[in-house]
Design a protein around this motif. Structure first.
Motif, PDB file in Angstrom:
ATOM      1  N   GLU A  42      11.298 -67.787  -2.647  1.00  0.00           N
ATOM      2  CA  GLU A  42      10.844 -66.918  -1.565  1.00  0.00           C
ATOM      3  C   GLU A  42      12.062 -66.259  -0.913  1.00  0.00           C
ATOM      4  O   GLU A  42      13.163 -66.831  -0.897  1.00  0.00           O
ATOM      5  CB  GLU A  42      10.067 -67.717  -0.530  1.00  0.00           C
ATOM      6  N   GLN A  43      11.852 -65.061  -0.372  1.00  0.00           N
ATOM      7  CA  GLN A  43      12.963 -64.322   0.236  1.00  0.00           C
ATOM      8  C   GLN A  43      13.633 -65.122   1.351  1.00  0.00           C
ATOM      9  O   GLN A  43      14.855 -65.042   1.527  1.00  0.00           O
ATOM     10  CB  GLN A  43      12.458 -62.987   0.781  1.00  0.00           C
ATOM     11  N   SER A  44      12.858 -65.910   2.075  1.00  0.00           N
ATOM     12  CA  SER A  44      13.425 -66.693   3.172  1.00  0.00           C
ATOM     13  C   SER A  44      14.388 -67.777   2.676  1.00  0.00           C
ATOM     14  O   SER A  44      15.267 -68.223   3.413  1.00  0.00           O
ATOM     15  CB  SER A  44      12.299 -67.341   3.990  1.00  0.00           C
ATOM     16  N   ASP A  45      14.217 -68.198   1.431  1.00  0.00           N
ATOM     17  CA  ASP A  45      15.073 -69.239   0.863  1.00  0.00           C
ATOM     18  C   ASP A  45      16.274 -68.680   0.109  1.00  0.00           C
ATOM     19  O   ASP A  45      17.184 -69.444  -0.263  1.00  0.00           O
ATOM     20  CB  ASP A  45      14.259 -70.125  -0.098  1.00  0.00           C
ATOM     21  N   TRP A  46      16.281 -67.380  -0.135  1.00  0.00           N
ATOM     22  CA  TRP A  46      17.306 -66.776  -0.975  1.00  0.00           C
ATOM     23  C   TRP A  46      18.718 -66.857  -0.385  1.00  0.00           C
ATOM     24  O   TRP A  46      19.675 -67.161  -1.116  1.00  0.00           O
ATOM     25  CB  TRP A  46      16.931 -65.335  -1.291  1.00  0.00           C
ATOM     26  N   PRO A  47      18.932 -66.611   0.919  1.00  0.00           N
ATOM     27  CA  PRO A  47      20.307 -66.667   1.441  1.00  0.00           C
ATOM     28  C   PRO A  47      21.002 -67.999   1.177  1.00  0.00           C
ATOM     29  O   PRO A  47      22.211 -68.023   0.893  1.00  0.00           O
ATOM     30  CB  PRO A  47      20.120 -66.421   2.943  1.00  0.00           C
TER      31      PRO A  47
END
Length: 212
Positions: A42-47
């Motif tokens: 998920e985008q929220s987990d990418w960083p």
């Protein structure tokens, strides 16, 4: 699909929760009937994950604990593992040519999907469909004419990753415009043939629904 080990070992594919640059690899697994870990980020987990990847982007394929990255590298590797990469050097080169050409053009196809202003998005799509798409479709249809066998596939009389790449390309174009490939009947027929393969049809019917 769950995790498993066969035809080369244990596989884990990490990509975002969408089709994008990870989908041809997933289609290779589906066509071969090989189990793997389908890790969807998920985008929220990418960083937090990004610094842990080899080059700071996805997909990443892990094979028996060893990592590969770059979309085309992953696709070619899996195709080689699963008998989807041709039977001689010329077939491999033609498959590679199709894959590379479509990969380059797919960037153009997906860019309009991220334009928020509707009129600008419409103009961007129109530009692609009218000025850029005809050339690549002419190339693909010429390739089909030169290489098509009675089997209906690109090379070697059997399914290859080139056919899977075209299948996904047609799907991507459908997101861009519902009528984008209406006049390219040879490409539509090839895509339909791939989509009718039982393992591919089953995968498509059961894959996670994502906008792109």
């Amino acid at each position: 699909m769950g995790s498993g080990a066969s035809k080369g070992g244990s596989y884990k594919l990490t990509y975002f929760n969408g089709k994008g640059r990870g989908e041809v690899a997933r289609l290779c697994f589906a066509a071969a009937g090989v189990k793997y870990e389908d890790i969807r980020v998920e985008q929220s987990d990418w960083p937090a994950l990004k610094p842990k990847t080899p080059l700071g982007f996805l997909p990443v394929l892990e094979v028996n604990g060893k990592e590969l990255t770059q979309k085309l590298v992953v696709d070619r590797f899996l195709a080689g593992q699963f008998g989807l990469f041709g039977s001689n050097d010329m077939e491999k080169a033609k498959i590679d040519e199709v894959m590379t050409t479509i990969a380059d053009f797919t960037v153009d196809c997906t860019n309009p999907l991220f334009i928020k202003e509707e009129s600008a998005k419409v103009e961007a799509v129109k530009s692609i469909v009218n000025t850029k798409l005809p050339a690549i479709m002419a190339y693909l249809e010429k390739t089909l004419d030169a290489n098509l066998t009675n089997s209906g596939f690109i090379v070697g009389g059997k399914l290859s990753v080139a056919d899977l790449t075209i299948f996904f390309f047609v799907d991507t174009l459908g997101n861009l415009s519902s009528t984008a490939i209406d006049k390219y009947t040879k490409i539509k027929d090839l895509s339909a043939k791939v989509g009718a393969i039982n393992s591919i049809a089953t995968y498509v019917a059961n894959r996670k629904k994502t906008p792109f």
